[in-house]
Enzyme design. Structure first.
Site, PDB file in Angstrom:
ATOM      1  N   ARG A 232      -8.456  -2.485   5.561  1.00  0.00           N
ATOM      2  CA  ARG A 232      -9.092  -3.644   4.910  1.00  0.00           C
ATOM      3  C   ARG A 232      -9.444  -4.705   5.957  1.00  0.00           C
ATOM      4  O   ARG A 232     -10.493  -5.352   5.874  1.00  0.00           O
ATOM      5  CB  ARG A 232      -8.158  -4.240   3.842  1.00  0.00           C
ATOM      6  CG  ARG A 232      -7.730  -3.181   2.834  1.00  0.00           C
ATOM      7  CD  ARG A 232      -7.907  -3.535   1.383  1.00  0.00           C
ATOM      8  NE  ARG A 232      -7.797  -2.324   0.599  1.00  0.00           N
ATOM      9  CZ  ARG A 232      -6.796  -2.021  -0.218  1.00  0.00           C
ATOM     10  NH1 ARG A 232      -5.806  -2.879  -0.394  1.00  0.00           N
ATOM     11  NH2 ARG A 232      -6.791  -0.885  -0.879  1.00  0.00           N
TER      12      ARG A 232
ATOM     13  N   GLU B 267       3.963   3.885 -11.249  1.00  0.00           N
ATOM     14  CA  GLU B 267       2.506   3.740 -11.108  1.00  0.00           C
ATOM     15  C   GLU B 267       1.809   5.093 -10.979  1.00  0.00           C
ATOM     16  O   GLU B 267       1.663   5.624  -9.872  1.00  0.00           O
ATOM     17  CB  GLU B 267       2.177   2.865  -9.876  1.00  0.00           C
ATOM     18  CG  GLU B 267       0.669   2.677  -9.702  1.00  0.00           C
ATOM     19  CD  GLU B 267       0.289   1.828  -8.487  1.00  0.00           C
ATOM     20  OE1 GLU B 267       1.163   1.530  -7.649  1.00  0.00           O
ATOM     21  OE2 GLU B 267      -0.891   1.485  -8.385  1.00  0.00           O
TER      22      GLU B 267
ATOM     23  N   LYS C  24       2.787   0.796 -14.476  1.00  0.00           N
ATOM     24  CA  LYS C  24       1.603   0.247 -13.794  1.00  0.00           C
ATOM     25  C   LYS C  24       0.499   1.295 -13.826  1.00  0.00           C
ATOM     26  O   LYS C  24       0.371   2.117 -12.911  1.00  0.00           O
ATOM     27  CB  LYS C  24       1.976  -0.141 -12.353  1.00  0.00           C
ATOM     28  CG  LYS C  24       0.801  -0.615 -11.511  1.00  0.00           C
ATOM     29  CD  LYS C  24       1.256  -1.339 -10.258  1.00  0.00           C
ATOM     30  CE  LYS C  24       0.085  -1.642  -9.352  1.00  0.00           C
ATOM     31  NZ  LYS C  24       0.409  -2.592  -8.289  1.00  0.00           N
TER      32      LYS C  24
ATOM     33  N   SER D 215      -5.638  -2.707 -10.185  1.00  0.00           N
ATOM     34  CA  SER D 215      -7.074  -2.987 -10.333  1.00  0.00           C
ATOM     35  C   SER D 215      -7.926  -1.812  -9.864  1.00  0.00           C
ATOM     36  O   SER D 215      -9.033  -1.603 -10.386  1.00  0.00           O
ATOM     37  CB  SER D 215      -7.472  -4.282  -9.622  1.00  0.00           C
ATOM     38  OG  SER D 215      -7.154  -4.274  -8.256  1.00  0.00           O
ATOM     39  N   GLY D 216      -7.477  -1.067  -8.884  1.00  0.00           N
ATOM     40  CA  GLY D 216      -8.093   0.211  -8.545  1.00  0.00           C
ATOM     41  C   GLY D 216      -9.475   0.173  -7.922  1.00  0.00           C
ATOM     42  O   GLY D 216     -10.155   1.183  -7.893  1.00  0.00           O
ATOM     43  N   GLY D 217      -9.908  -1.016  -7.489  1.00  0.00           N
ATOM     44  CA  GLY D 217     -11.241  -1.108  -6.887  1.00  0.00           C
ATOM     45  C   GLY D 217     -12.250  -1.804  -7.796  1.00  0.00           C
ATOM     46  O   GLY D 217     -13.417  -1.956  -7.426  1.00  0.00           O
TER      47      GLY D 217
ATOM     48  N   ARG E  13      -6.186  -5.702  -4.688  1.00  0.00           N
ATOM     49  CA  ARG E  13      -7.545  -6.099  -4.303  1.00  0.00           C
ATOM     50  C   ARG E  13      -8.164  -7.130  -5.234  1.00  0.00           C
ATOM     51  O   ARG E  13      -8.848  -8.053  -4.787  1.00  0.00           O
ATOM     52  CB  ARG E  13      -8.447  -4.857  -4.221  1.00  0.00           C
ATOM     53  CG  ARG E  13      -8.232  -4.053  -2.965  1.00  0.00           C
ATOM     54  CD  ARG E  13      -8.815  -2.668  -3.089  1.00  0.00           C
ATOM     55  NE  ARG E  13      -8.038  -1.829  -3.998  1.00  0.00           N
ATOM     56  CZ  ARG E  13      -8.342  -0.572  -4.304  1.00  0.00           C
ATOM     57  NH1 ARG E  13      -9.436  -0.022  -3.793  1.00  0.00           N
ATOM     58  NH2 ARG E  13      -7.578   0.138  -5.102  1.00  0.00           N
TER      59      ARG E  13
HETATM   60  P1  13P Z   1      -5.163  -2.419  -6.474  1.00  0.00           P
HETATM   61  O1  13P Z   1      -4.988  -3.491  -7.519  1.00  0.00           O
HETATM   62  O2  13P Z   1      -5.942  -2.869  -5.283  1.00  0.00           O
HETATM   63  O3  13P Z   1      -5.608  -1.130  -7.050  1.00  0.00           O
HETATM   64  O4  13P Z   1      -3.721  -2.142  -5.889  1.00  0.00           O
HETATM   65  C1  13P Z   1      -2.665  -2.026  -6.765  1.00  0.00           C
HETATM   66  C2  13P Z   1      -1.593  -1.302  -6.089  1.00  0.00           C
HETATM   67  O5  13P Z   1      -0.523  -1.816  -5.935  1.00  0.00           O
HETATM   68  C3  13P Z   1      -1.865   0.066  -5.615  1.00  0.00           C
HETATM   69  O6  13P Z   1      -0.661   0.738  -5.421  1.00  0.00           O
END
Ligand code: 13P
Length: 340
Positions: free
Chosen positions: A33, A177, A219, A261-263, A294
């Site tokens: 990043r 998660e 999550k 959030s996943g992108g 993110r």
């Molecule tokens: P993002 O919200 O960027 O997807 O990251 C969450 C996270 O903790 C990934 O393991």
């Protein structure tokens, strides 16, 4: 193990309409990043970036917990205070990512298995001593041609459940998660099917491993069409199908669901979380919260750009995104908040 305390912490993580901020990028992910934003990829830059985050004025108004990484939990502010002490002093609960990443799953082309169970009991005990009170483990499921396979889903669900058991034994709340990735051309309905299967499998393994559901947080991904699917859906359609999927697969004993959030862009992630809470909040057994990385950090990272003189502006951007998500939990987020 004190299950009563674990249950109290799990509830606290999603209390008062706040959520979690994931700042647990591994060094390779953080460096990636930084590279994309033109920031040098050194330990000192990672440290000062994390110091910028945790010293954001007002952060504790919006988040109950911060997820750290092994490097970060050992780092200090410039004034010598350990990050974990600074966080705890703010009334924020420190957590720690404990998986060691998703690796290729043997015999399963294009699929991953998350590793990190070896030696985990000792690592969890060290993190607990250091002051962490919850942990995170991310499994990755990819949608593609003929995947995910049962073998991949079962292996990842089993690892998540074994991790969760070790966490509860060590006095830590497990954040479980299982992430179904957005990458791909798949439709919203396809993501629904895969997410439902993954969640049902995860909860079967959690039951087999005797996890106290009241003492964990899920999550998950939101149910979304693939990034390159020609049909992108409305915010309300995503909210409806995501809640439908969760109602089918997540037991009511779980106190909270904190989305990754996943992108997604920060604005879309807030709008979708908001729509779920507007439409369903009063009828759901669990809190619908956020655990974004993110979608909270990205604008702040770009503004910061590795420069001390940008810290204050970056912190304002970070606070803004965290605050939008606080409002989204209440179902009170509006577009206009983005234009102030
Ligand atoms: P993002 O919200 O960027 O997807 O990251 C969450 C996270 O903790 C990934 O393991």
């Amino acid at each position: 193990m004190n299950l009563k305390e674990i249950i109290i912490i799990a509830k606290s993580l999603v209390a008062n309409d706040k959520g979690l901020l994931a700042m647990d990028e591994s060094n390779p992910t953080c460096n990636k990043r930084f590279a994309a934003a033109g920031i040098p990829q050194t330990e000192e830059f990672r440290r000062s970036y994390r110091e910028m985050i945790i010293t954001t004025p007002g952060l504790s108004e919006c988040v109950n917990g911060l997820i750290l990484y092994d490097e970060t939990i050992r780092q200090k502010k410039k004034d010598g205070t350990l990050f974990i002490k600074a966080i705890t002093d703010l009334g924020i609960i420190p957590g720690i990512k404990v998986d060691v990443g998703a690796k290729d799953l043997a015999g399963h082309n294009g699929e991953k298995i998350t590793e990190g169970l070896d030696g985990l009991r000792d690592r969890l005990s060290e993190y607990f001593q250091m002051g962490a009170r919850f942990a995170k483990w991310r499994a990755v499921i990819t949608i593609g041609n003929g995947i995910p396979s049962r073998g991949c889903i079962e292996a990842n669900a089993n690892a998540l459940a074994r991790y969760a058991g070790l966490c509860q034994e060590a006095g830590l709340v497990p954040i479980v998660e299982p992430e179904v990735l957005m990458i791909g051309e798949h439709t919203l309905e396809h993501c629904f099917e895969v997410t439902e299967e993954v969640l049902r499998t995860v909860f079967r393994h959690l039951y087999l491993q005797r996890i106290t559901l009241e003492g964990m947080i899920l999550k998950p991904n939101m149910v979304l069409p693939g990034l390159t699917c020609p049909k992108q859906e409305s915010v309300d359609a995503v909210a409806d199908i995501t809640v439908e999927c969760l109602l089918r697969a997540v037991p009511a004993a779980v106190p909270g669901i904190a989305f990754l959030s996943g992108g997604q862009s920060g604005e879309l992630a807030s709008a979708r979380l908001n729509a779920m809470n507007v439409r369903f909040k009063s009828r759901l057994p669990w809190a619908l919260a956020f655990s974004f990385a993110r979608a909270i950090q990205q604008p702040a990272l770009e503004i910061w750009h590795g420069e001390e003189s940008n810290v204050s502006a970056a912190q304002k951007a970070l606070y803004h995104r965290a605050n939008c998500n606080l409002f989204a939990r209440r179902g009170e987020y509006i577009d206009k908040m983005e234009r102030i």
